[in-house]
Design an enzyme around this catalytic site. Sequence first.
Site, PDB file in Angstrom:
ATOM      1  N   GLY A  55       0.845  -1.187   0.000  1.00  0.00           N
ATOM      2  CA  GLY A  55       0.000   0.000   0.000  1.00  0.00           C
ATOM      3  C   GLY A  55       0.883   1.240   0.000  1.00  0.00           C
ATOM      4  O   GLY A  55       2.057   1.160   0.361  1.00  0.00           O
ATOM      5  N   CYS A  82       5.139  -6.417   1.921  1.00  0.00           N
ATOM      6  CA  CYS A  82       5.516  -4.997   1.872  1.00  0.00           C
ATOM      7  C   CYS A  82       4.781  -4.193   2.954  1.00  0.00           C
ATOM      8  O   CYS A  82       5.014  -4.391   4.132  1.00  0.00           O
ATOM      9  CB  CYS A  82       5.292  -4.432   0.466  1.00  0.00           C
ATOM     10  SG  CYS A  82       6.109  -2.840   0.234  1.00  0.00           S
ATOM     11  N   TYR A  83       3.861  -3.309   2.560  1.00  0.00           N
ATOM     12  CA  TYR A  83       3.072  -2.585   3.569  1.00  0.00           C
ATOM     13  C   TYR A  83       2.402  -3.591   4.513  1.00  0.00           C
ATOM     14  O   TYR A  83       2.329  -3.381   5.717  1.00  0.00           O
ATOM     15  CB  TYR A  83       2.017  -1.731   2.864  1.00  0.00           C
ATOM     16  CG  TYR A  83       1.077  -0.989   3.782  1.00  0.00           C
ATOM     17  CD1 TYR A  83       1.346   0.307   4.186  1.00  0.00           C
ATOM     18  CD2 TYR A  83      -0.100  -1.589   4.241  1.00  0.00           C
ATOM     19  CE1 TYR A  83       0.478   0.993   5.023  1.00  0.00           C
ATOM     20  CE2 TYR A  83      -0.977  -0.918   5.084  1.00  0.00           C
ATOM     21  CZ  TYR A  83      -0.684   0.372   5.462  1.00  0.00           C
ATOM     22  OH  TYR A  83      -1.549   1.040   6.297  1.00  0.00           O
ATOM     23  N   HIS A 170       8.475  -8.254  -2.719  1.00  0.00           N
ATOM     24  CA  HIS A 170       7.260  -8.633  -3.447  1.00  0.00           C
ATOM     25  C   HIS A 170       7.413  -9.991  -4.137  1.00  0.00           C
ATOM     26  O   HIS A 170       7.929 -10.061  -5.253  1.00  0.00           O
ATOM     27  CB  HIS A 170       6.939  -7.568  -4.506  1.00  0.00           C
ATOM     28  CG  HIS A 170       6.468  -6.285  -3.922  1.00  0.00           C
ATOM     29  ND1 HIS A 170       5.141  -6.044  -3.623  1.00  0.00           N
ATOM     30  CD2 HIS A 170       7.148  -5.180  -3.535  1.00  0.00           C
ATOM     31  CE1 HIS A 170       5.020  -4.844  -3.096  1.00  0.00           C
ATOM     32  NE2 HIS A 170       6.226  -4.288  -3.032  1.00  0.00           N
ATOM     33  N   GLU A 172       5.235 -11.631  -5.605  1.00  0.00           N
ATOM     34  CA  GLU A 172       4.340 -11.717  -6.776  1.00  0.00           C
ATOM     35  C   GLU A 172       4.967 -11.156  -8.042  1.00  0.00           C
ATOM     36  O   GLU A 172       4.467 -11.390  -9.145  1.00  0.00           O
ATOM     37  CB  GLU A 172       3.019 -10.993  -6.475  1.00  0.00           C
ATOM     38  CG  GLU A 172       3.086  -9.472  -6.410  1.00  0.00           C
ATOM     39  CD  GLU A 172       3.560  -8.921  -5.062  1.00  0.00           C
ATOM     40  OE1 GLU A 172       4.179  -9.685  -4.296  1.00  0.00           O
ATOM     41  OE2 GLU A 172       3.337  -7.729  -4.796  1.00  0.00           O
ATOM     42  N   SER A 224     -19.911  -7.839 -28.421  1.00  0.00           N
ATOM     43  CA  SER A 224     -19.225  -6.649 -28.928  1.00  0.00           C
ATOM     44  C   SER A 224     -18.139  -7.044 -29.911  1.00  0.00           C
ATOM     45  O   SER A 224     -17.587  -6.210 -30.601  1.00  0.00           O
ATOM     46  CB  SER A 224     -18.597  -5.906 -27.763  1.00  0.00           C
ATOM     47  OG  SER A 224     -17.518  -6.673 -27.249  1.00  0.00           O
ATOM     48  N   GLY A 225     -17.812  -8.333 -29.925  1.00  0.00           N
ATOM     49  CA  GLY A 225     -16.690  -8.781 -30.736  1.00  0.00           C
ATOM     50  C   GLY A 225     -15.424  -8.880 -29.895  1.00  0.00           C
ATOM     51  O   GLY A 225     -14.419  -9.403 -30.343  1.00  0.00           O
ATOM     52  N   GLY A 226     -15.475  -8.367 -28.680  1.00  0.00           N
ATOM     53  CA  GLY A 226     -14.320  -8.447 -27.776  1.00  0.00           C
ATOM     54  C   GLY A 226     -14.210  -9.832 -27.147  1.00  0.00           C
ATOM     55  O   GLY A 226     -15.108 -10.663 -27.293  1.00  0.00           O
ATOM     56  N   VAL A 227     -13.094 -10.046 -26.447  1.00  0.00           N
ATOM     57  CA  VAL A 227     -12.820 -11.361 -25.869  1.00  0.00           C
ATOM     58  C   VAL A 227     -13.874 -11.745 -24.817  1.00  0.00           C
ATOM     59  O   VAL A 227     -14.403 -12.856 -24.833  1.00  0.00           O
ATOM     60  CB  VAL A 227     -11.421 -11.370 -25.197  1.00  0.00           C
ATOM     61  CG1 VAL A 227     -11.127 -12.724 -24.585  1.00  0.00           C
ATOM     62  CG2 VAL A 227     -10.352 -10.985 -26.194  1.00  0.00           C
ATOM     63  N   ASP A 228     -14.193 -10.806 -23.938  1.00  0.00           N
ATOM     64  CA  ASP A 228     -15.049 -11.162 -22.806  1.00  0.00           C
ATOM     65  C   ASP A 228     -16.451 -11.571 -23.237  1.00  0.00           C
ATOM     66  O   ASP A 228     -16.952 -12.626 -22.831  1.00  0.00           O
ATOM     67  CB  ASP A 228     -15.153  -9.988 -21.816  1.00  0.00           C
ATOM     68  CG  ASP A 228     -13.785  -9.562 -21.309  1.00  0.00           C
ATOM     69  OD1 ASP A 228     -12.843 -10.371 -21.435  1.00  0.00           O
ATOM     70  OD2 ASP A 228     -13.658  -8.436 -20.807  1.00  0.00           O
ATOM     71  N   SER A 229     -17.080 -10.756 -24.081  1.00  0.00           N
ATOM     72  CA  SER A 229     -18.459 -11.102 -24.445  1.00  0.00           C
ATOM     73  C   SER A 229     -18.469 -12.359 -25.324  1.00  0.00           C
ATOM     74  O   SER A 229     -19.406 -13.151 -25.269  1.00  0.00           O
ATOM     75  CB  SER A 229     -19.180  -9.932 -25.118  1.00  0.00           C
ATOM     76  OG  SER A 229     -18.579  -9.597 -26.341  1.00  0.00           O
ATOM     77  N   LYS A 368      -8.478 -11.366 -16.555  1.00  0.00           N
ATOM     78  CA  LYS A 368      -8.416 -11.364 -18.021  1.00  0.00           C
ATOM     79  C   LYS A 368      -7.661 -12.577 -18.579  1.00  0.00           C
ATOM     80  O   LYS A 368      -8.106 -13.218 -19.530  1.00  0.00           O
ATOM     81  CB  LYS A 368      -7.726 -10.077 -18.477  1.00  0.00           C
ATOM     82  CG  LYS A 368      -7.811  -9.847 -19.959  1.00  0.00           C
ATOM     83  CD  LYS A 368      -9.138  -9.237 -20.301  1.00  0.00           C
ATOM     84  CE  LYS A 368      -9.357  -9.110 -21.777  1.00  0.00           C
ATOM     85  NZ  LYS A 368     -10.619  -8.414 -22.054  1.00  0.00           N
TER      86      LYS A 368
END
Length: 512
Positions: A55, A82-83, A170, A172, A224-229, A368
Amino acid sequence: MAHQLIVVLDFGGQYSHLIARRVRECGVYCEVWPYRASLDKIKNAEPLGIILTGGPKSVYAGKAPRCSADLFRLGIPILGICYGAQLVAYLNGGEVRAADVGEYGRVELTNLFTAAKLFEGVEQNTVCWMSHTDFIARVPEGFKVTARTPDCPCAAMENESRKIYAVQFHPEVVHTQAGTQILKNFLYHICGCRGDWSMTGYVARTIEELRQKIGDKKVICALSGGVDSTVASVMVHRAVGKNLTCIFIDHGLLRKGEGDKVEEICRSRFDMNLIRIDAGERFLAKLAGVTDPEQKRKIIGEEFIRCFEDIGKEIGKVSFLVQGTIYPDIIESGLGDSAKIKSHHNVGGLPDVIDFEEIIEPLRLLFKDEVRKAGIELGLDEDLVWRQPFPGPGLAVRIIGDITREKVAVLQEADAIFTGEIEQAGLSRDINQYFAVLTNMKSVGVMGDSRTYDYTIALRAVSTVDFMTADFARIPYEVLARASSRIVNEVKHVNRVVYDITPKPPATIEWE
Ligand code: XMP
């Protein structure tokens, strides 16, 4: 069956979501919760472990975000990063102070206590990624320092009997060599996770749940043509087949050939019910003469809703509406919202104009990259699931000034050449977003023996992790040269090509 859960308490660190993604990559399901989450909520969820993120504040500052000290008495294993590590020290009676010099970037760990459970399999002098000025000056009673660095007297500490662990660095971040090992040690050896999170399992389970829930009822999905939809609709289609109808409104501002591609995938590949509305003329008419970017977005957002209203009247009541919401859209931030730079109108107002009973969001738990994995799992092609983000208002925000059908055609051609050259050069996975922009500027050129006065195309290509900050991609000159020469030769009304070398900030990725 519910998965085992790790809770990531978010204190506003820039890597909080990355921690969650790494945990899932280790095969363990986790959720990001705001640091204010109540102890009751945490207890009720029965997590196997809790991770406290980094943070931007100092733990001793007046308004610093803090969790309850009782969190450490729940008996649930805790890892502070970290924080989060400093918070472990601060709330358990240790001392955190500002150092004269901070540690940023790659640093070697020394005096690693290799017998610590957290460091099983980790070698001495391993390199980690640091980003801090405050440091743990005195560890709390019952805690033992398990790693140092030349400048940091406590790079890691633990209280093994209470299962509380803390690392100043970190794990990650990929630059921490043993980062994944350390996270796995925490998850598997300390929290006792079995690793029951996998995309294959998730996809199969979600399809089964969707089947149970939807049964014989009708569902619609706005594509929409996007990946998600696309992934969301293919998943629902797998569950209920022809009971799903996809609606694809082509606003005429898509990339070259994109509308047909979407149609081909849905109809030929997956045999879905698809309603495609070619609304290009309708959108262009509304946009005529409009030059202000926010105004363009507003008009497109509203026109989408009008189109859906018309469709809504035709199809009448449906039981379910599918939305491609993904996890980052719903994570509550630990520290509140930041300033809005651009309004992102996609199909946000849809729920108001379609008469439906319930929203279904089959991807709401996925990041994603997990959505992409799910897409592959469902049989979608690599090039589709790796599509770059494309703004809802499409080429409207890549044509500076007023929009005409001719300008859209010029930009589509130039963009297809540029993106084609990037792909041809094998750079498409390295560059996170790349596209052409039609500037509103004309300049003088010479072609053959004639003077020309035509448009300038700007090429934009960026490397970014989260699209919040970005740098321009270092594309080899040869690739830029080929794209430039093909664009001026093959696209009418373009006589100049420039490459945008501005990072974000101060520029944004899109030009509008
Ligand atoms: P900026 O231009 O703000 O873009 O640096 C960050 C990311 O967001 C995308 N973007 C949009 N996406 N509707 C969207 O769905 C929009 O209006 C919009 N504007 C920008 C942009 O492509 C980049 O990936």
